[in-house]
Structure formats: C-alpha cells, structure tokens
Design a protein around this motif. Structure first.
Motif, PDB file in Angstrom:
ATOM      1  N   GLN A  79      43.265  32.730  -9.116  1.00  0.00           N
ATOM      2  CA  GLN A  79      42.524  31.637 -10.211  1.00  0.00           C
ATOM      3  C   GLN A  79      43.650  31.021 -10.964  1.00  0.00           C
ATOM      4  O   GLN A  79      43.277  30.024 -11.898  1.00  0.00           O
ATOM      5  CB  GLN A  79      41.655  32.580 -11.125  1.00  0.00           C
ATOM      6  CG  GLN A  79      40.571  33.430 -10.540  1.00  0.00           C
ATOM      7  CD  GLN A  79      41.038  34.595 -10.039  1.00  0.00           C
ATOM      8  OE1 GLN A  79      41.953  35.131 -10.016  1.00  0.00           O
ATOM      9  NE2 GLN A  79      40.090  35.522  -9.324  1.00  0.00           N
TER      10      GLN A  79
ATOM     11  N   ARG B 220      46.492  24.821 -14.689  1.00  0.00           N
ATOM     12  CA  ARG B 220      45.678  25.741 -13.939  1.00  0.00           C
ATOM     13  C   ARG B 220      45.471  26.960 -14.906  1.00  0.00           C
ATOM     14  O   ARG B 220      44.486  27.969 -15.018  1.00  0.00           O
ATOM     15  CB  ARG B 220      46.062  25.949 -12.678  1.00  0.00           C
ATOM     16  CG  ARG B 220      45.162  26.682 -11.835  1.00  0.00           C
ATOM     17  CD  ARG B 220      45.378  26.522 -10.282  1.00  0.00           C
ATOM     18  NE  ARG B 220      44.334  27.404  -9.579  1.00  0.00           N
ATOM     19  CZ  ARG B 220      44.758  28.292  -8.578  1.00  0.00           C
ATOM     20  NH1 ARG B 220      46.050  28.507  -8.428  1.00  0.00           N
ATOM     21  NH2 ARG B 220      43.954  28.965  -8.082  1.00  0.00           N
TER      22      ARG B 220
ATOM     23  N   PHE C 223      42.431  28.635 -16.772  1.00  0.00           N
ATOM     24  CA  PHE C 223      41.940  30.283 -16.726  1.00  0.00           C
ATOM     25  C   PHE C 223      41.711  30.919 -18.084  1.00  0.00           C
ATOM     26  O   PHE C 223      40.578  31.399 -18.348  1.00  0.00           O
ATOM     27  CB  PHE C 223      42.943  30.846 -15.941  1.00  0.00           C
ATOM     28  CG  PHE C 223      42.504  32.437 -16.025  1.00  0.00           C
ATOM     29  CD1 PHE C 223      41.443  32.615 -14.604  1.00  0.00           C
ATOM     30  CD2 PHE C 223      42.763  33.471 -16.463  1.00  0.00           C
ATOM     31  CE1 PHE C 223      40.977  34.066 -14.532  1.00  0.00           C
ATOM     32  CE2 PHE C 223      42.390  34.667 -16.469  1.00  0.00           C
ATOM     33  CZ  PHE C 223      41.635  34.892 -15.266  1.00  0.00           C
TER      34      PHE C 223
ATOM     35  N   GLN D 127      37.938  32.189 -19.050  1.00  0.00           N
ATOM     36  CA  GLN D 127      37.667  33.497 -19.078  1.00  0.00           C
ATOM     37  C   GLN D 127      38.063  34.354 -19.928  1.00  0.00           C
ATOM     38  O   GLN D 127      37.723  35.634 -20.005  1.00  0.00           O
ATOM     39  CB  GLN D 127      38.539  33.940 -17.554  1.00  0.00           C
ATOM     40  CG  GLN D 127      38.110  33.024 -16.274  1.00  0.00           C
ATOM     41  CD  GLN D 127      36.633  33.201 -16.045  1.00  0.00           C
ATOM     42  OE1 GLN D 127      36.062  34.308 -16.048  1.00  0.00           O
ATOM     43  NE2 GLN D 127      36.116  32.332 -15.288  1.00  0.00           N
TER      44      GLN D 127
END
Length: 831
Positions: free
Chosen positions: A365, A506, A510, A514
């Motif tokens: 991820q 990125r 995340f 999350q």
C-alpha cells in the motif's frame, strides 16, 4: 546497548538518596543479584523467532493472550509457556485480586538480547513456572508504547545506573516500580525471581517505600529538570554547537568513541549552523562523518541502507539491525551533503537508501515497515558476512579478486564477533577510499570501474538473498513513517528526483486514509488494524513530513493537513503553563509520569524540537501568530536544557536558530542568518500581528536609473506601531533601511505620518501607526555597476504593541532581486 544517562544535569540528589538512603536493603539485594556473575555485553539485536510446537500435533504447546495482538514483538512471545498479558486492565486487576507483583518485560522486535532472554528463559518451562506462580507477567512493545518504555526505563536507570532492553521491571499492582534490571541469564533470573517473591511476601513495607521513592523520582525526571532559562540567542546555539563539535573524531569521523551511532542530530545542527554562519570549520566534521559511514561496514554495500550503529571507532563492525528511522535521517543528511558540496557520492547515498527502502521496506500500500533485525540468536549478522572463498562460488576468478581487493576481504576475515571480539573467518564488505580515488590509484576509468563493481555487487546480492533472511518487523509506525516521508520529500526537492516525492506522497496518503479515525491520528498499523492514539512524536514528525511535501509539490492539501496537526498539537499536547509539549494527551492512559520525552527515545529527533520547527514554519506560511508564540514558549522553557545538555537537544537548537533567523533581532539581516531555504527570499511575511510586503517598482534597471523600494505593513486590529517620537526616545519607531552597496546609492526614506494617540501602557500621547502604512526608499544604480542580478537587502524594523503590552522589537530582512541591464526599457512594476 546502554542508554544515555538520565541523571546528567538534573535530579542527582534523588538518585543519590536511592543509592545511599534508608532503603539500602533493597538496593543491596539488587547488588547481590549482580554478584552472581557478569552479564554479557549489552546490545540491541534480534532473532527470527522460533516457535515451540508439540511434536505430536504440530501445534504450539502453549498459547497466551499475546496471540490476539498485532505487534510482531508480542506475537513472538505468544507461544511462550509464560502466561503473558499485554498491558491491560485485566492484568492489573489480576495482580490486585491475587495480591501478586507484576513482572514487566519491555522490548522490541529487533532487539537481540530480548530474544536471547526469550530463548534462555521465557521459552523454558522451569522459568515460566516460577513467573506464573509468583507474578503477573506483562509484555510491552516499546515501539508501540514509548510512553511506558520511557517511564519504566527511568526506574531502571535510577536503580542500576544503566539501561537497555530487555527492560525487566517489577511493579506493585497499582503500577509503581520497586525493582528493575535488564537482561538476566537463566539461572540468575530464577534466583532473582525467587528472592523478589520472598521480599514481596515478607517485607511489604520496604517494597511500598521503595515504590513511593521511585515513583516520585521518576516523576521529577520526567519534567524538564532545569530552572535556568537563558535567553534565546545566537550565543546559546553557538556554544552548544561548539560543545558538540568538540567531540569530533578527526581520524575516523563521527563523534566520540565506540560504539558509534549515526550522529543524526549533531549533523543536522552543524549543517544548519554552517548555513547560518558560513563557518568553514563546521563542514569537515559533516563531510568526513558522511564519508566514513558511506565507506564503512555500517553501510550495507550490497543491499543498500545503513545498519543501526558501529561497535568500533572505525565504522567497520556494524550492529546489524536496520531501522527505518536511522535511514530516514541519514537520507536527509546525505541530501544536505550533496546540496552543500555537490559531491556525487552523497547523491548516490540517497539513492542507495531509496533502493533499500523500495526493495525491503515498502508495503504493497506504500507505507514503510519498521525494521529488520540482525539475525537469529547465536547467528547475528550471518546474513551479511562472507568467507572469502565464497566469492568464488558466485563470481569469476577475476571478479572475485577485484571485489576482495577493493572491499577489503581477508582470508582470515575482517569481522569480529561483537560480544567476544573473536575473528569469525568472515568478512564485512567496506571501502577504505571512494571508488573515484581507487580508480585514480589503479589508473582506470572511474565510470567503468563503478559499472563493473555494480554488476559484481548485484550478483552477490542475488546470492545473499538465497540465505536465511533476518526477521522483518512489518508494523507501520506513524512517527517513523513521518521521518521517512519528510526525508523523501526533502531529498526529492533538493535533488530534483520526482520518484522520491511520489513515494512520500503515497505513504502520506496511506497514513491519512488508514491511520486516522474520527479525526484522531493513530500510532501503529499491521494486518489491516490501526490502533492506539498517536503520541507527540507521531503528530510532530508527520506534520513536518506534510510540510516537506507541501514545499516539494506546492499542493495545498498537504499544508492543510499539516495545519490541522499543528492545531491538534496546541489543543491536546501543549503545556500551557510552562511551555513545551507533553508526550501524551489527556485522553491517553494516566501513568506515573506525564513527561515531555525530551530524550527522544533513542536515536530519534527530539519531538519538542521538531514541533517547534513545524510551528515556526507554519507561522510563516499561514500568518497565524499563535504558532510562532507556541514555538517561542517551547524554546524558552527548554533553553536551560539546551545549554546544559545539547546532546539530544539538537532539534531544539535548530528551531532556536530558525526562530532567531526569522526574528533577526540583532539587525544583521538575512544574508548571514538564513538557512538554505532563506526566508529572506520571500517578499511577503507574517511577523506577529503584522503582514509585511516588500517590493520594487522595477525588476530590470539601467545604470543611473532610479527605482523605488517599498514596504507595505498591514497592522492587525487592536495593534499599533510607533512612529518617530522625539519626546519618547525609549520607544522603537518603525522604519525601513535599504543597504547601500557598490552598485546602489540609497536616497532619503519617505515615511508615513503618524497619528496622535494616547498610549495607555505609557500613559502619554505618542505618534503611532494603525491600519495599513507604506514606506518608500529611492534607489539609484551607480554608473560603474555591472550587468547581472543583484539582491537588494531591505530591513524593516517594527515593534507591535496593543493596549497591554509591547512585543519584542523585530528586524525583518528581505532580499529583493533586481537585474541591471545595459539598455532597453525599464520593467513594469512588480506584481
């Protein structure tokens, strides 16, 4: 590994009372434990955990409550015969109900001696039986719970004058420590357990008194610890820098003797001060240290990245863990090294860390894992060292000879086992000079040699990857990810490498997707589960990362998220009474100590210092004076610590330097006091309740031509500035100064007229400015001026006051770019 001494500079009397005081009996008991024999040298490695299975069922013979946890460290202990509990109300309720003390064991997934103790003791039924009968055992992952780790490490250091992991602490059922140690070999551990059980049952009053004293001492040590609060000044930063630089190892690079950790904070401070002062003596300690680590065995020349530290002075023999946080900070240091020197090897070092990060440490991820350990118990480092003859199994004879010669392989081996010092017959690859220097010595083309060696290293890495690999801690920590995200964005901007910035974005996405729940930033994530409210370091490191992303991309969403985190810092973490930031919020579990975590928890940035840096920058970017005021309160509250203990305070000192640079209190201006990202290059700036905008009427001018430099100041409602007041010379009038140079002649300043008003704080009428005012200065280009761009130095002096107080005098420096041309029409006014 031994922790830094928590007693330096504060609370010595408390420590001394424990050492010589009325509770001598318990301290003597601990001394008796030490007399049972020497403890092996203390380190911090790890193993790939072995699980005990029932040979008849192929199922684990034991399963305890840790099996429901997500921490790799706790899961490694889930099948011990010890009846482990996680840190929980259930464990403490059991201890109270059964009137048993708690045995607390704190460690982490890549801690070698934690796993030595596990294999020797926690997997052993004999030891487990003693623990389970007489104690309530609790396991804590220090990386998930740095608040608990700090609190109980203080107790261990108070008791033993040393510290490290595993940290073994005995608590009362209400959580107060009363005895502590670190690693114990099996037989000594059994003896300790039995004697402490006897003390608990028969000398309870002594235990309670010892617990009370330790709790009070821990509380004091969790505070700032310094009543002295020197002024924030360039002298304070300079003296601390000199003190740190005095430890420079001129022979081998780095600071101090063995063991040598990458000196992240010291390098950052030296780099900052080199940019501020242009003191050439500060650069060699930086470049030699970067070179020594890059060439030495602490650098993994095959797989990329850096090991945790060197056990020797020469940077040859590594302690083999690889930590995300070390490599993040080193990436930023090498990016700075390239920016300062333009030496290609520093750019190569950044790329080398990025290669390791992509290959080994990036989740599907895009988030980053925490660490890789050093190998199994008894096999530490075996995944990294080579017998010389093994090269021939992978390479051609010519390649093997070339690699062995350049990377310092010996038939007898160059690697020594850390705890024994014995040669193992194996080699750790390292260099004694740069590839360019070696190519020059061999009279060969450097590019060709680099290409040959790269192919050889690639072949050896393929072979090495077929060996048993060390355990990887694959949890995602917000704080450590913040460090790496920030470094990737910073390096991507400095080195113009968009792929670094994309990786940073990125990972940041995340965390925001999350690891934020109902607006609360969480600490840790693994296997689809995010949990534990974030601590100060999570918020500060991640906010800094978001600011680095904003600077690298210009994307306002990163600034917006950073601002939201800063608001959370002020609302939930700030010590509004004394300044600075607590490590926990009111919503976190109430512990013995609510500290400010000033030691950083290892080789990590000081979170108060990072928070101050973030707030200073946000104040400049958003114009919100509350951020700068909070940063100032933090720095002033910790100035005594910066003076007396600059080690671990480097980030606070960097923040102080930047606070001074943006304040420019001494009037020396920007050119000599700004960082590489000079605030002086920005022509609009928020200074407390003021917005200052500097401009010129032309960007291109001819010789003998005159242009106008203006400073427009917007003054917030309820604030005012002073105009000239001859009858009150003690007040500071606002003014503008344009610095004369060999290219420019400065004319007479045109100042706005002040309005007469009664200043209640002075109880007299004065000339003052409110609302919007403008200063203007004519500037003429000298006939002898040469073509090209120049920077016109402009200083704006202000002192903002309201009806209750006056803020300190501020001298804000700006650099206005103007290009002198031989001919052509004069430029239109600047937008």
């Amino acid at each position: 590994m031994t922790c830094r001494n928590v007693f330096d500079g504060c609370c010595r009397s408390t420590r001394d009372r424990i050492r010589r005081g009325r509770w001598r009996l318990l301290v003597a008991l601990f001394a008796a434990f030490a007399s049972l024999g020497p403890i092996p040298p203390f380190t911090s490695h790890t193993q790939a955990q072995e699980t005990v299975h029932d040979p008849n069922t192929d199922e684990p013979a034991h399963t305890n409550r840790l099996a429901k946890e997500t921490s790799p460290y706790l899961l490694q202990h889930a099948h011990n015969p010890v009846d482990w509990y996680p840190w929980s109300d259930e464990a403490f309720e059991k201890a109270k109900r059964e009137d048993k003390p708690i045995f607390l064991s704190v460690g982490y997934s890549t801690c070698y001696w934690c796993h030595v103790m596990e294999v020797e003791s926690f997997e052993d039924p004999e030891v487990a039986a003693v623990i389970n009968e007489h104690f309530v055992p609790i396991k804590v992952d220090r990386e998930e719970r740095p608040d608990l780790d700090e609190q109980y490490m203080i107790a261990t250091q108070l008791m033993t004058q040393r510290g490290g992991w595993p940290n073994s602490v005995w608590l009362t059922p209400d959580g107060r420590p009363w005895m502590a140690g670190t690693y114990f070999p099996k037989q000594r551990f059994i003896a300790v357990l039995k004697q402490l059980d006897e003390v608990w049952k028969n000398r309870r009053d002594d235990v309670q008194k010892q617990a009370d004293m330790l709790a009070k001492a821990a509380e004091r040590l969790g505070e700032s610890g310094f009543e002295e609060r020197p002024e924030l000044s360039a002298a304070l930063v300079g003296e601390a820098t000199a003190q740190l630089a005095a430890g420079y190892d001129e022979v081998h690079g780095g600071f101090g003797g063995a063991p040598k950790f990458p000196p992240h904070g010291t390098l950052q401070l030296l780099i900052e001060q080199y940019r501020v002062t242009e003191d050439a003596s500060l650069l060699p300690p930086v470049t030699q240290t970067l070179d020594a680590m890059w060439l030495g065995g602490i650098h993994d020349h095959l797989g990329g990245g850096f090991h945790r530290y060197a056990t020797d002075r020469e940077w040859l023999l590594p302690h083999f863990e690889k930590m995300l946080y070390d490599n993040a900070q080193l990436m930023r240091a090498y990016a700075d090294g390239f920016a300062l020197t333009r030496e290609p090897r520093y750019r190569d070092a950044v790329a080398d860390i990025d290669r390791w990060l992509r290959q080994e440490m990036t989740s599907p991820q895009g988030a980053f894992y925490s660490a890789i350990d050093s190998g199994e118990v008894g096999k530490e480092g075996e995944a990294y060292v080579w017998p010389i003859e093994r090269l021939s199994e992978v390479l051609t004879p010519e390649q093997a000879e070339l690699f062995a010669e350049i990377y310092q392989f010996r038939p007898e081996g160059n690697f020594r086992e850390e705890s024994t010092g014995e040669q193992t017959g194996t080699n750790i690859p390292h260099l004694e000079a740069s590839i360019e220097t070696i190519a020059e010595q061999r009279k060969t083309d450097p590019a060709a040699l680099r290409k040959r060696l790269a192919a050889i290293r690639s072949a050896l890495l393929v072979e090495r990857n077929t060996w048993p690999q060390p355990h990887k801690d694959d949890k995602v920590l917000t704080s450590w990810n913040g460090l790496m995200i920030g470094s990737l964005a910073y390096a991507g901007r400095l080195l113009d490498e968009p792929r670094y910035i994309r990786s940073a974005e990125r990972a940041a996405e995340f965390i925001l997707d999350q690891m934020v729940r109902d607006g609360v930033l969480l600490r840790t994530y693994r296997d689809g589960t995010a949990k534990l409210p974030g601590y100060l370091d999570d918020h500060a490191y991640f906010a800094d990362a978001l600011l680095q992303l904003y600077r690298a991309t210009g994307d306002e969403r990163w600034l917006s998220q950073a601002t939201a985190l800063a608001d959370r810092l002020l609302a939930d973490f700030e010590d509004r009474q004394d300044g600075g930031f607590f490590f926990t919020t009111d919503d976190h579990e109430v512990l013995l100590v609510r500290s400010k975590h000033l030691g950083g928890g290892g080789n990590l940035p000081n979170p108060n210092g990072v928070a101050a840096n973030v707030l200073i920058e946000l104040s400049e970017l958003t114009g919100n004076p509350a951020y700068r005021e909070s940063a100032e309160r933090t720095l002033r509250s910790l100035a005594g610590r910066m003076k007396q203990q600059p080690f671990t305070c480097e980030d606070l000192l960097v923040a102080t330097s930047r606070w001074l640079a943006t304040r420019a209190e001494d009037g020396t201006g920007a050119a000599g006091t700004m960082t590489a990202d000079a605030e002086s290059d920005r022509l609009e700036r928020r200074v407390g309740p003021l917005r200052i905008r500097v401009s010129s009427t032309a960007t291109k001018v001819r010789v003998d031509e005159t242009f106008i430099v203006t400073a427009v100041i917007d003054i917030d409602e309820a604030w005012h500035l002073y105009a000239a007041n001859p009858e009150a010379p003690f007040v500071q009038p606002s003014d503008i100064e344009v610095e004369e140079s060999k290219s420019l002649v400065i004319g007479e300043t045109q100042r706005p007229e002040g309005e007469r008003r009664v200043d209640e704080s002075l109880d007299q009428a004065i000339n003052a400015y409110t609302g919007k005012i403008e200063f203007a200065v004519p500037v003429t280009v000298r006939p002898e001026a040469v073509d090209g761009e120049i920077k016109v130095t402009v200083r704006v002096t202000t002192q903002a006051c309201d009806d209750r107080r006056c803020l300190p005098v501020e001298v804000s420096s700006f650099q206005v770019p103007v290009t002198i041309v031989s001919g052509g029409e004069r430029d239109r006014p600047r937008d």
